[in-house]
Design a protein around this motif. Sequence first.
Motif, PDB file in Angstrom:
ATOM      1  N   ASP A   1       0.831  -1.197   0.000  1.00 51.96           N
ATOM      2  CA  ASP A   1       0.000   0.000   0.000  1.00 51.96           C
ATOM      3  C   ASP A   1       0.868   1.251   0.000  1.00 51.96           C
ATOM      4  O   ASP A   1       0.605   2.203  -0.733  1.00 51.96           O
ATOM      5  CB  ASP A   1      -0.922  -0.014   1.227  1.00 51.96           C
ATOM      6  N   GLY A   2       1.912   1.247   0.801  1.00 51.63           N
ATOM      7  CA  GLY A   2       2.826   2.386   0.838  1.00 51.63           C
ATOM      8  C   GLY A   2       3.530   2.597  -0.490  1.00 51.63           C
ATOM      9  O   GLY A   2       3.685   3.724  -0.962  1.00 51.63           O
ATOM     10  N   GLU A   3       3.942   1.491  -1.123  1.00 55.45           N
ATOM     11  CA  GLU A   3       4.584   1.607  -2.433  1.00 55.45           C
ATOM     12  C   GLU A   3       3.621   2.162  -3.467  1.00 55.45           C
ATOM     13  O   GLU A   3       3.983   3.023  -4.264  1.00 55.45           O
ATOM     14  CB  GLU A   3       5.112   0.244  -2.888  1.00 55.45           C
ATOM     15  N   SER A   4       2.400   1.691  -3.424  1.00 54.75           N
ATOM     16  CA  SER A   4       1.393   2.165  -4.368  1.00 54.75           C
ATOM     17  C   SER A   4       1.159   3.664  -4.210  1.00 54.75           C
ATOM     18  O   SER A   4       1.116   4.405  -5.196  1.00 54.75           O
ATOM     19  CB  SER A   4       0.085   1.401  -4.150  1.00 54.75           C
ATOM     20  N   ARG A   5       1.046   4.112  -2.955  1.00 58.36           N
ATOM     21  CA  ARG A   5       0.856   5.542  -2.721  1.00 58.36           C
ATOM     22  C   ARG A   5       2.077   6.339  -3.179  1.00 58.36           C
ATOM     23  O   ARG A   5       1.945   7.429  -3.725  1.00 58.36           O
ATOM     24  CB  ARG A   5       0.550   5.812  -1.250  1.00 58.36           C
ATOM     25  N   GLY A   6       3.252   5.767  -2.988  1.00 61.95           N
ATOM     26  CA  GLY A   6       4.473   6.442  -3.430  1.00 61.95           C
ATOM     27  C   GLY A   6       4.532   6.565  -4.935  1.00 61.95           C
ATOM     28  O   GLY A   6       4.921   7.606  -5.474  1.00 61.95           O
ATOM     29  N   PHE A   7       4.145   5.496  -5.644  1.00 63.61           N
ATOM     30  CA  PHE A   7       4.128   5.550  -7.105  1.00 63.61           C
ATOM     31  C   PHE A   7       3.128   6.586  -7.594  1.00 63.61           C
ATOM     32  O   PHE A   7       3.411   7.335  -8.529  1.00 63.61           O
ATOM     33  CB  PHE A   7       3.797   4.180  -7.709  1.00 63.61           C
ATOM     34  N   GLU A   8       1.962   6.633  -6.955  1.00 62.67           N
ATOM     35  CA  GLU A   8       0.958   7.628  -7.350  1.00 62.67           C
ATOM     36  C   GLU A   8       1.487   9.043  -7.167  1.00 62.67           C
ATOM     37  O   GLU A   8       1.327   9.885  -8.042  1.00 62.67           O
ATOM     38  CB  GLU A   8      -0.319   7.432  -6.533  1.00 62.67           C
ATOM     39  N   ARG A   9       2.129   9.292  -6.036  1.00 58.29           N
ATOM     40  CA  ARG A   9       2.691  10.621  -5.793  1.00 58.29           C
ATOM     41  C   ARG A   9       3.785  10.934  -6.804  1.00 58.29           C
ATOM     42  O   ARG A   9       3.892  12.056  -7.290  1.00 58.29           O
ATOM     43  CB  ARG A   9       3.257  10.706  -4.381  1.00 58.29           C
ATOM     44  N   GLY A  10       4.633   9.947  -7.082  1.00 56.30           N
ATOM     45  CA  GLY A  10       5.713  10.142  -8.049  1.00 56.30           C
ATOM     46  C   GLY A  10       5.177  10.423  -9.434  1.00 56.30           C
ATOM     47  O   GLY A  10       5.673  11.305 -10.140  1.00 56.30           O
ATOM     48  N   ASP A  11       4.146   9.667  -9.847  1.00 54.91           N
ATOM     49  CA  ASP A  11       3.535   9.905 -11.157  1.00 54.91           C
ATOM     50  C   ASP A  11       2.964  11.314 -11.238  1.00 54.91           C
ATOM     51  O   ASP A  11       3.165  12.015 -12.224  1.00 54.91           O
ATOM     52  CB  ASP A  11       2.414   8.887 -11.424  1.00 54.91           C
ATOM     53  N   LYS A  12       2.259  11.716 -10.199  1.00 62.88           N
ATOM     54  CA  LYS A  12       1.651  13.052 -10.192  1.00 62.88           C
ATOM     55  C   LYS A  12       2.733  14.127 -10.225  1.00 62.88           C
ATOM     56  O   LYS A  12       2.649  15.082 -10.995  1.00 62.88           O
ATOM     57  CB  LYS A  12       0.774  13.225  -8.955  1.00 62.88           C
ATOM     58  N   SER A  13       3.762  13.942  -9.418  1.00 67.99           N
ATOM     59  CA  SER A  13       4.849  14.919  -9.365  1.00 67.99           C
ATOM     60  C   SER A  13       5.568  15.006 -10.709  1.00 67.99           C
ATOM     61  O   SER A  13       5.871  16.089 -11.196  1.00 67.99           O
ATOM     62  CB  SER A  13       5.832  14.526  -8.262  1.00 67.99           C
ATOM     63  N   GLY A  14       5.839  13.856 -11.311  1.00 72.82           N
ATOM     64  CA  GLY A  14       6.507  13.830 -12.607  1.00 72.82           C
ATOM     65  C   GLY A  14       5.660  14.472 -13.689  1.00 72.82           C
ATOM     66  O   GLY A  14       6.171  15.212 -14.539  1.00 72.82           O
ATOM     67  N   PHE A  15       4.377  14.200 -13.660  1.00 72.86           N
ATOM     68  CA  PHE A  15       3.464  14.788 -14.636  1.00 72.86           C
ATOM     69  C   PHE A  15       3.460  16.308 -14.502  1.00 72.86           C
ATOM     70  O   PHE A  15       3.573  17.040 -15.491  1.00 72.86           O
ATOM     71  CB  PHE A  15       2.056  14.221 -14.438  1.00 72.86           C
ATOM     72  N   GLU A  16       3.347  16.789 -13.256  1.00 73.49           N
ATOM     73  CA  GLU A  16       3.324  18.242 -13.025  1.00 73.49           C
ATOM     74  C   GLU A  16       4.638  18.889 -13.463  1.00 73.49           C
ATOM     75  O   GLU A  16       4.641  19.958 -14.066  1.00 73.49           O
ATOM     76  CB  GLU A  16       3.047  18.529 -11.549  1.00 73.49           C
ATOM     77  N   ARG A  17       5.751  18.234 -13.171  1.00 72.63           N
ATOM     78  CA  ARG A  17       7.052  18.769 -13.571  1.00 72.63           C
ATOM     79  C   ARG A  17       7.157  18.821 -15.092  1.00 72.63           C
ATOM     80  O   ARG A  17       7.626  19.809 -15.674  1.00 72.63           O
ATOM     81  CB  ARG A  17       8.180  17.909 -12.995  1.00 72.63           C
ATOM     82  N   GLY A  18       6.693  17.775 -15.763  1.00 73.80           N
ATOM     83  CA  GLY A  18       6.709  17.731 -17.221  1.00 73.80           C
ATOM     84  C   GLY A  18       5.853  18.824 -17.840  1.00 73.80           C
ATOM     85  O   GLY A  18       6.240  19.445 -18.838  1.00 73.80           O
ATOM     86  N   GLU A  19       4.704  19.070 -17.246  1.00 71.48           N
ATOM     87  CA  GLU A  19       3.839  20.138 -17.757  1.00 71.48           C
ATOM     88  C   GLU A  19       4.500  21.503 -17.596  1.00 71.48           C
ATOM     89  O   GLU A  19       4.452  22.328 -18.500  1.00 71.48           O
ATOM     90  CB  GLU A  19       2.484  20.120 -17.037  1.00 71.48           C
TER      91      GLU A  19
END
Length: 140
Positions: free
Chosen positions: A84-102
Motif C-alpha cells: 500500500d505504501g509503495e502504491s501511494r508512493g508511485f501515485e505521488r511520483g507519477d503526479k509529481s513527474g506529470f506536473e514537472r513535465g507540464e
Amino acid sequence: MDDPSIFRTHLQQIFSMLKYKSDKAALYRYAQENRTELRDMDGTAKLALLSMMGEQKRLQKMMEEAGGEEEFDMCKAIDDLIADGESRGFERGDKSGFERGERQLSSLISRLLAENRPDLIALAVSDPDVRARLYKSYNL
C-alpha cells in the motif's frame, strides 16, 4: 499469555520491528527473516505491533476483512502495508513527474513564443527527440 518468556519474546519482536518503522525495505527484510516468529505471535501482540506502528486505520480494515478475527497472518499484513505504501508512493511520483513535465513544456513553449518560433513549437510537441534537445538548449 501466561508464560513470561512468550511475553518477552513478543515484546522483543515488537520493538525489533518498531526500529524499522521508517525504513520499509528493512522492515520487509526483517519480516521475511522472522516470518515464523511473527506468524506465531498471538492476536494481542499482533494488534499491539500494528497499533504502535501507527497503522490503526489499516489494521481496522484488515480486521474487518478477516471477519473480526484477531488471528491473521502478520507477515501478510506487513506485505499489504508495504504494498500500500509503495502504491501511494508511485501515485505521488507519477503526479509529481506529470506536473514537472507540464511546467517544463509550458516553459519551453513560452520561450519559443517569445522568440516567435511556432515551427519549433510544432516540432517540440510532436517529436520527443527535438523536445529533449530544446529542453537541454534552454536549460529546462
